[in-house]
Design a protein around this motif. Sequence first.
Motif, PDB file in Angstrom:
ATOM      1  N   ALA A 158      53.558 -14.790  28.726  1.00 41.51           N
ATOM      2  CA  ALA A 158      54.610 -15.717  29.140  1.00 41.51           C
ATOM      3  C   ALA A 158      55.657 -14.995  29.962  1.00 41.51           C
ATOM      4  O   ALA A 158      55.915 -13.805  29.755  1.00 41.51           O
ATOM      5  CB  ALA A 158      55.264 -16.345  27.912  1.00 41.51           C
ATOM      6  N   SER A 159      56.291 -15.740  30.863  1.00 42.43           N
ATOM      7  CA  SER A 159      57.439 -15.193  31.583  1.00 42.43           C
ATOM      8  C   SER A 159      58.703 -15.441  30.768  1.00 42.43           C
ATOM      9  O   SER A 159      59.721 -14.800  30.986  1.00 42.43           O
ATOM     10  CB  SER A 159      57.555 -15.824  32.974  1.00 42.43           C
ATOM     11  N   ARG A 218      60.212 -18.417  27.293  1.00 39.17           N
ATOM     12  CA  ARG A 218      59.878 -19.615  26.548  1.00 39.17           C
ATOM     13  C   ARG A 218      59.785 -20.843  27.437  1.00 39.17           C
ATOM     14  O   ARG A 218      58.923 -21.678  27.273  1.00 39.17           O
ATOM     15  CB  ARG A 218      60.872 -19.878  25.415  1.00 39.17           C
ATOM     16  N   ALA A 219      60.697 -20.971  28.370  1.00 44.26           N
ATOM     17  CA  ALA A 219      60.687 -22.129  29.271  1.00 44.26           C
ATOM     18  C   ALA A 219      59.919 -21.828  30.559  1.00 44.26           C
ATOM     19  O   ALA A 219      59.894 -22.647  31.467  1.00 44.26           O
ATOM     20  CB  ALA A 219      62.120 -22.538  29.604  1.00 44.26           C
ATOM     21  N   GLY A 220      59.292 -20.661  30.610  1.00 46.42           N
ATOM     22  CA  GLY A 220      58.629 -20.231  31.833  1.00 46.42           C
ATOM     23  C   GLY A 220      57.137 -20.491  31.847  1.00 46.42           C
ATOM     24  O   GLY A 220      56.621 -21.360  31.151  1.00 46.42           O
ATOM     25  N   THR A 221      56.472 -19.697  32.628  1.00 46.09           N
ATOM     26  CA  THR A 221      55.042 -19.829  32.851  1.00 46.09           C
ATOM     27  C   THR A 221      54.247 -19.222  31.699  1.00 46.09           C
ATOM     28  O   THR A 221      54.592 -18.164  31.190  1.00 46.09           O
ATOM     29  CB  THR A 221      54.663 -19.108  34.161  1.00 46.09           C
ATOM     30  N   LYS A 251      54.754 -10.928  29.243  1.00 47.61           N
ATOM     31  CA  LYS A 251      55.106 -10.756  27.830  1.00 47.61           C
ATOM     32  C   LYS A 251      53.983 -11.330  26.957  1.00 47.61           C
ATOM     33  O   LYS A 251      53.648 -12.504  27.069  1.00 47.61           O
ATOM     34  CB  LYS A 251      56.417 -11.504  27.596  1.00 47.61           C
ATOM     35  N   LEU A 252      53.399 -10.492  26.103  1.00 51.03           N
ATOM     36  CA  LEU A 252      52.338 -10.942  25.200  1.00 51.03           C
ATOM     37  C   LEU A 252      52.989 -11.707  24.048  1.00 51.03           C
ATOM     38  O   LEU A 252      53.717 -11.121  23.241  1.00 51.03           O
ATOM     39  CB  LEU A 252      51.551  -9.746  24.657  1.00 51.03           C
TER      40      LEU A 252
END
Length: 100
Positions: free
Chosen positions: A11-12, A14-17, A49-50
Amino acid sequence: MEKQPCVYILASGRAGTLYTGVTSDLLGRLHNHREGVTKGFASKHKALKLVWYEMHGEMEAAIVREKRIKKWNRDWKLNLIEQSNPEWVDLAVGLGFEPL
């Protein structure tokens, strides 16, 4: 960690990709994503980010699971991540990687 089939979500934020992938070498794949070796969707969208991963005994099972998750809507993916990682910590740090 020896090579083992694994489905993972990067993830980039929580609200990201979100990026869902499959590999037989999670540590190697994470290294490639973080160092920009693997060019593509995850690097373009800075999804590094894993936030979730799941080990499998057979690659076939991991591929089936990855394909299934990729078809899910975003809320289902968020719920999957938050069941085991409610704070959205970078799980790669626990696997020996430096924090991003």
